[in-house]
Design a protein around this motif. Structure first.
Motif, PDB file in Angstrom:
ATOM      1  N   ALA A 184       0.834  -1.211   0.000  1.00  0.00           N
ATOM      2  CA  ALA A 184       0.000   0.000   0.000  1.00  0.00           C
ATOM      3  C   ALA A 184       0.866   1.257   0.000  1.00  0.00           C
ATOM      4  O   ALA A 184       0.599   2.223  -0.730  1.00  0.00           O
ATOM      5  CB  ALA A 184      -0.936  -0.006   1.205  1.00  0.00           C
ATOM      6  N   VAL A 185       1.909   1.247   0.816  1.00  0.00           N
ATOM      7  CA  VAL A 185       2.828   2.395   0.861  1.00  0.00           C
ATOM      8  C   VAL A 185       3.521   2.563  -0.485  1.00  0.00           C
ATOM      9  O   VAL A 185       3.665   3.678  -1.002  1.00  0.00           O
ATOM     10  CB  VAL A 185       3.867   2.215   1.987  1.00  0.00           C
ATOM     11  CG1 VAL A 185       4.951   3.294   1.897  1.00  0.00           C
ATOM     12  CG2 VAL A 185       3.182   2.265   3.353  1.00  0.00           C
ATOM     13  N   PHE A 186       3.954   1.451  -1.073  1.00  0.00           N
ATOM     14  CA  PHE A 186       4.629   1.517  -2.375  1.00  0.00           C
ATOM     15  C   PHE A 186       3.688   2.061  -3.444  1.00  0.00           C
ATOM     16  O   PHE A 186       4.069   2.937  -4.242  1.00  0.00           O
ATOM     17  CB  PHE A 186       5.143   0.138  -2.779  1.00  0.00           C
ATOM     18  CG  PHE A 186       5.963   0.156  -4.035  1.00  0.00           C
ATOM     19  CD1 PHE A 186       7.330   0.366  -3.984  1.00  0.00           C
ATOM     20  CD2 PHE A 186       5.366  -0.045  -5.279  1.00  0.00           C
ATOM     21  CE1 PHE A 186       8.094   0.392  -5.144  1.00  0.00           C
ATOM     22  CE2 PHE A 186       6.119  -0.016  -6.445  1.00  0.00           C
ATOM     23  CZ  PHE A 186       7.493   0.201  -6.375  1.00  0.00           C
ATOM     24  N   PHE A 187       2.459   1.545  -3.484  1.00  0.00           N
ATOM     25  CA  PHE A 187       1.487   2.025  -4.478  1.00  0.00           C
ATOM     26  C   PHE A 187       1.197   3.513  -4.276  1.00  0.00           C
ATOM     27  O   PHE A 187       1.033   4.260  -5.238  1.00  0.00           O
ATOM     28  CB  PHE A 187       0.181   1.229  -4.391  1.00  0.00           C
ATOM     29  CG  PHE A 187       0.333  -0.233  -4.715  1.00  0.00           C
ATOM     30  CD1 PHE A 187       1.374  -0.690  -5.506  1.00  0.00           C
ATOM     31  CD2 PHE A 187      -0.582  -1.163  -4.222  1.00  0.00           C
ATOM     32  CE1 PHE A 187       1.518  -2.044  -5.801  1.00  0.00           C
ATOM     33  CE2 PHE A 187      -0.446  -2.514  -4.518  1.00  0.00           C
ATOM     34  CZ  PHE A 187       0.604  -2.955  -5.304  1.00  0.00           C
ATOM     35  N   ALA A 204      -7.334   4.085  -2.869  1.00  0.00           N
ATOM     36  CA  ALA A 204      -6.901   3.288  -4.021  1.00  0.00           C
ATOM     37  C   ALA A 204      -5.672   2.452  -3.679  1.00  0.00           C
ATOM     38  O   ALA A 204      -5.572   1.279  -4.067  1.00  0.00           O
ATOM     39  CB  ALA A 204      -6.611   4.200  -5.209  1.00  0.00           C
ATOM     40  N   SER A 205      -4.728   3.043  -2.952  1.00  0.00           N
ATOM     41  CA  SER A 205      -3.492   2.330  -2.591  1.00  0.00           C
ATOM     42  C   SER A 205      -3.781   1.143  -1.688  1.00  0.00           C
ATOM     43  O   SER A 205      -3.281   0.029  -1.918  1.00  0.00           O
ATOM     44  CB  SER A 205      -2.513   3.290  -1.903  1.00  0.00           C
ATOM     45  OG  SER A 205      -2.163   4.348  -2.755  1.00  0.00           O
ATOM     46  N   PHE A 206      -4.592   1.368  -0.663  1.00  0.00           N
ATOM     47  CA  PHE A 206      -4.890   0.288   0.271  1.00  0.00           C
ATOM     48  C   PHE A 206      -5.785  -0.776  -0.370  1.00  0.00           C
ATOM     49  O   PHE A 206      -5.598  -1.973  -0.128  1.00  0.00           O
ATOM     50  CB  PHE A 206      -5.529   0.827   1.551  1.00  0.00           C
ATOM     51  CG  PHE A 206      -4.533   1.179   2.610  1.00  0.00           C
ATOM     52  CD1 PHE A 206      -4.011   0.211   3.452  1.00  0.00           C
ATOM     53  CD2 PHE A 206      -4.073   2.478   2.744  1.00  0.00           C
ATOM     54  CE1 PHE A 206      -3.068   0.520   4.411  1.00  0.00           C
ATOM     55  CE2 PHE A 206      -3.129   2.807   3.710  1.00  0.00           C
ATOM     56  CZ  PHE A 206      -2.623   1.821   4.546  1.00  0.00           C
ATOM     57  N   PHE A 207      -6.749  -0.346  -1.184  1.00  0.00           N
ATOM     58  CA  PHE A 207      -7.647  -1.332  -1.786  1.00  0.00           C
ATOM     59  C   PHE A 207      -6.881  -2.260  -2.718  1.00  0.00           C
ATOM     60  O   PHE A 207      -7.052  -3.483  -2.674  1.00  0.00           O
ATOM     61  CB  PHE A 207      -8.786  -0.653  -2.559  1.00  0.00           C
ATOM     62  CG  PHE A 207      -9.877  -1.607  -2.942  1.00  0.00           C
ATOM     63  CD1 PHE A 207     -10.992  -1.756  -2.141  1.00  0.00           C
ATOM     64  CD2 PHE A 207      -9.788  -2.384  -4.098  1.00  0.00           C
ATOM     65  CE1 PHE A 207     -11.996  -2.665  -2.473  1.00  0.00           C
ATOM     66  CE2 PHE A 207     -10.772  -3.286  -4.445  1.00  0.00           C
ATOM     67  CZ  PHE A 207     -11.883  -3.427  -3.630  1.00  0.00           C
ATOM     68  N   GLN A 208      -6.024  -1.693  -3.576  1.00  0.00           N
ATOM     69  CA  GLN A 208      -5.240  -2.516  -4.499  1.00  0.00           C
ATOM     70  C   GLN A 208      -4.284  -3.433  -3.748  1.00  0.00           C
ATOM     71  O   GLN A 208      -3.952  -4.518  -4.225  1.00  0.00           O
ATOM     72  CB  GLN A 208      -4.480  -1.631  -5.474  1.00  0.00           C
ATOM     73  CG  GLN A 208      -5.190  -1.380  -6.799  1.00  0.00           C
ATOM     74  CD  GLN A 208      -6.637  -0.926  -6.649  1.00  0.00           C
ATOM     75  OE1 GLN A 208      -7.563  -1.608  -7.077  1.00  0.00           O
ATOM     76  NE2 GLN A 208      -6.853   0.228  -6.043  1.00  0.00           N
ATOM     77  N   SER A 209      -3.848  -3.034  -2.555  1.00  0.00           N
ATOM     78  CA  SER A 209      -2.985  -3.887  -1.746  1.00  0.00           C
ATOM     79  C   SER A 209      -3.785  -5.018  -1.101  1.00  0.00           C
ATOM     80  O   SER A 209      -3.371  -6.176  -1.137  1.00  0.00           O
ATOM     81  CB  SER A 209      -2.286  -3.067  -0.659  1.00  0.00           C
ATOM     82  OG  SER A 209      -1.470  -3.878   0.146  1.00  0.00           O
ATOM     83  N   VAL A 210      -4.935  -4.701  -0.528  1.00  0.00           N
ATOM     84  CA  VAL A 210      -5.766  -5.702   0.139  1.00  0.00           C
ATOM     85  C   VAL A 210      -6.295  -6.735  -0.850  1.00  0.00           C
ATOM     86  O   VAL A 210      -6.346  -7.934  -0.550  1.00  0.00           O
ATOM     87  CB  VAL A 210      -6.937  -5.021   0.883  1.00  0.00           C
ATOM     88  CG1 VAL A 210      -7.947  -6.060   1.361  1.00  0.00           C
ATOM     89  CG2 VAL A 210      -6.426  -4.208   2.060  1.00  0.00           C
ATOM     90  N   THR A 211      -6.677  -6.300  -2.036  1.00  0.00           N
ATOM     91  CA  THR A 211      -7.274  -7.215  -3.003  1.00  0.00           C
ATOM     92  C   THR A 211      -6.277  -8.259  -3.484  1.00  0.00           C
ATOM     93  O   THR A 211      -6.667  -9.293  -4.025  1.00  0.00           O
ATOM     94  CB  THR A 211      -7.844  -6.433  -4.208  1.00  0.00           C
ATOM     95  OG1 THR A 211      -8.758  -7.254  -4.935  1.00  0.00           O
ATOM     96  CG2 THR A 211      -6.732  -5.966  -5.145  1.00  0.00           C
ATOM     97  N   LEU A 212      -4.981  -8.017  -3.270  1.00  0.00           N
ATOM     98  CA  LEU A 212      -3.957  -8.997  -3.639  1.00  0.00           C
ATOM     99  C   LEU A 212      -3.994 -10.223  -2.740  1.00  0.00           C
ATOM    100  O   LEU A 212      -3.313 -11.217  -3.011  1.00  0.00           O
ATOM    101  CB  LEU A 212      -2.567  -8.353  -3.574  1.00  0.00           C
ATOM    102  CG  LEU A 212      -2.344  -7.173  -4.510  1.00  0.00           C
ATOM    103  CD1 LEU A 212      -0.966  -6.576  -4.298  1.00  0.00           C
ATOM    104  CD2 LEU A 212      -2.525  -7.592  -5.959  1.00  0.00           C
ATOM    105  N   ARG A 213      -4.762 -10.166  -1.649  1.00  0.00           N
ATOM    106  CA  ARG A 213      -4.928 -11.330  -0.788  1.00  0.00           C
ATOM    107  C   ARG A 213      -5.799 -12.385  -1.465  1.00  0.00           C
ATOM    108  O   ARG A 213      -6.448 -13.157  -0.819  1.00  0.00           O
ATOM    109  CB  ARG A 213      -5.610 -10.912   0.535  1.00  0.00           C
ATOM    110  CG  ARG A 213      -4.892  -9.838   1.310  1.00  0.00           C
ATOM    111  CD  ARG A 213      -3.935 -10.414   2.326  1.00  0.00           C
ATOM    112  NE  ARG A 213      -2.936 -11.279   1.764  1.00  0.00           N
ATOM    113  CZ  ARG A 213      -1.874 -10.833   1.083  1.00  0.00           C
ATOM    114  NH1 ARG A 213      -1.706  -9.579   0.863  1.00  0.00           N
ATOM    115  NH2 ARG A 213      -0.992 -11.677   0.603  1.00  0.00           N
TER     116      ARG A 213
END
Length: 445
Positions: A248-251, A267-276
């Motif tokens: 999320a930080v990287f995005f 957007a950053s956190f959602f795209q990170s979480v959805t990778l789960r």
């Protein structure tokens, strides 16, 4: 001479799990072929229904036709049922019917249930299964109620179905959406990229579904007293937090620079979480930079946690490998964390699973790239999404041919059922011997 032990006539628990998933996929594919399942009232070709049923049961989210516009209400209901069955696990669903009917659960069935949800012991497995079922339906209901105001505002009474479908799909880490129309297909949740309620609820459902049922049990039993949690639960919670926060930080730093601050954070956190392994997206993944796509591939391969609705290598697998590496760097004789140590068998299993997933990921990507003459990077993203049951795509899924789709079907199945499950199910003869080979040395690194 080693003594050969013949396989018993009864199927092992691993065979039941493997064949159970395959049977539900085949049944779902046949039902989706019926004219009543499509909005146009036509027979859908078997290759398309097989892909859709596999993606639903294996809670992946890759699709060859738009779920919202192609399938009828009946077809969508079938897909949702397949998602729920795949998320809970076929064995768990079958066991729930046995419990509801009042039938006694045999020791063999309890052993199978233990393997299906990665429980540490057979004792208390029926109680744990009831807890899983009750918790699942309660969380999905709460998620649907929370999203109801937004979807009813946008779709009227249809918003009720929208809320239920997306709540179940998110909790089961499936990534299927029904927001597409004939004018705009495959939208996922891009229309809600700036909506805090939809973003937060979907993210929470994904995380809760992906941390594993035993972690729930720990939380309900011990509340916030983390010291009393199982070692596995501690590892899962820490690893999940790290694997969400760092991407999320990287995005945030590398992508979405044109967004407002609030929209950029969401957007950053959602795209990170959805990778789960969830499969939803609120942003255009194709527009993200190559470094972000590489991180997404790695995160999709890792996936969720054992005994959860998610697939992939699992968070515990990567955690064990990293902890073992630190132990090796420090010249420690054993791998330790939180005041506990691992058995070497755990490290061997983790290494085996990682190698298996990376092999399937690379082999599948190279095969599709050669068959379709598509950029290898796009194909690797697709195969990582399939074997990690993530469901994210750069938009090439519908453009692939039949052979490539079959490769993705196999990868989705292997990714959900689990590599070791299939390996154990395939072994028909075991060799037992008290003798050991002579010990020798080999240099690595």
């Amino acid at each position: 001479m080693p003594e050969l032990i013949r396989k018993k006539k009864k199927m092992s628990s691993f065979e039941m799990i493997a064949f159970g998933f395959a049977g539900v996929i085949l049944l779902g594919a046949i039902i989706l072929m019926l004219p009543i399942s499509s909005s146009a009232g036509v027979v859908t070709p078997f290759d398309k229904t097989l892909f859709t049923a596999t993606s639903a049961v294996c809670v992946t989210g890759l699709v060859v036709v738009d779920t919202g516009s192609y399938w009828s209400a009946f077809g969508q209901a079938v897909i949702l049922l397949l998602i729920q069955t795949g998320g809970l696990g076929v064995i768990t669903v079958v066991a729930s019917f046995s419990m509801v009917s009042g039938r006694k659960i045999s020791l063999m069935q309890r052993s199978t249930m233990q393997d299906a949800i990665s429980a540490p012991k057979v004792g208390g497995i029926v109680r744990l299964t009831k807890f899983i079922l009750q918790g699942t339906f309660l969380i999905e209901l709460i998620g649907a109620i929370l999203m109801l105001p937004v979807f009813c505002r946008d779709y009227g009474w249809k918003g009720i179905w929208m809320s239920v479908f997306h709540s179940v799909s998110a909790f089961c880490n499936a990534g299927f959406d029904i927001l597409g129309t004939t004018e705009q297909t495959f939208p996922s949740l891009t229309g809600y990229i700036a909506n805090p309620l939809i973003n937060i609820v979907i993210m929470l459902l994904i995380v809760i579904g992906g941390i594993g049922f035993l972690t729930w049990d720990d939380f309900c039993t011990n509340k916030w007293n983390l010291k009393r949690y199982r070692l596995q639960s501690k590892i899962i919670l820490v690893t999940t937090a790290v694997l969400i926060l760092l991407p999320a930080v990287f995005f945030f730093l590398s992508d979405f620079t044109g967004f407002s601050m609030g929209k950029r954070i969401l957007a950053s956190f959602f795209q990170s979480v959805t990778l789960r392994t969830a499969g939803f997206n609120t942003a255009d993944l194709g527009a993200m930079n190559d470094s972000s796509k590489a991180i997404m591939i790695l995160m999709m391969l890792i996936g969720g946690s054992p005994g959860s609705t998610a697939g992939g290598m699992k968070t515990t697998t990567i955690a064990v490998l990293i902890l073992n590496a630190f132990a090796t760097f420090g010249r420690e004789p054993e791998t330790e964390v939180f005041g506990r140590r691992f058995d070497n068998t755990v490290v061997k299993n983790a290494a085996t699973i990682a190698i298996l997933y990376f092999f399937l990921f690379f082999a599948g990507g190279i095969a599709i790239s050669q068959i379709e003459h598509v950029a290898l990077s796009d194909c690797l993203f697709e195969t990582a999404s399939a074997v990690g049951t993530a469901g994210l795509t750069l938009g090439i899924t519908t453009e692939l041919g039949l052979v490539s789709h079959l490769i993705l079907v196999v990868l989705m199945y292997l990714g959900r059922v689990g590599g070791l499950t299939l390996i154990y199910a395939a072994i028909s003869v075991k060799i037992q011997s008290g003798a050991k080979r002579p010990l020798d040395k080999i240099t690595v690194g």
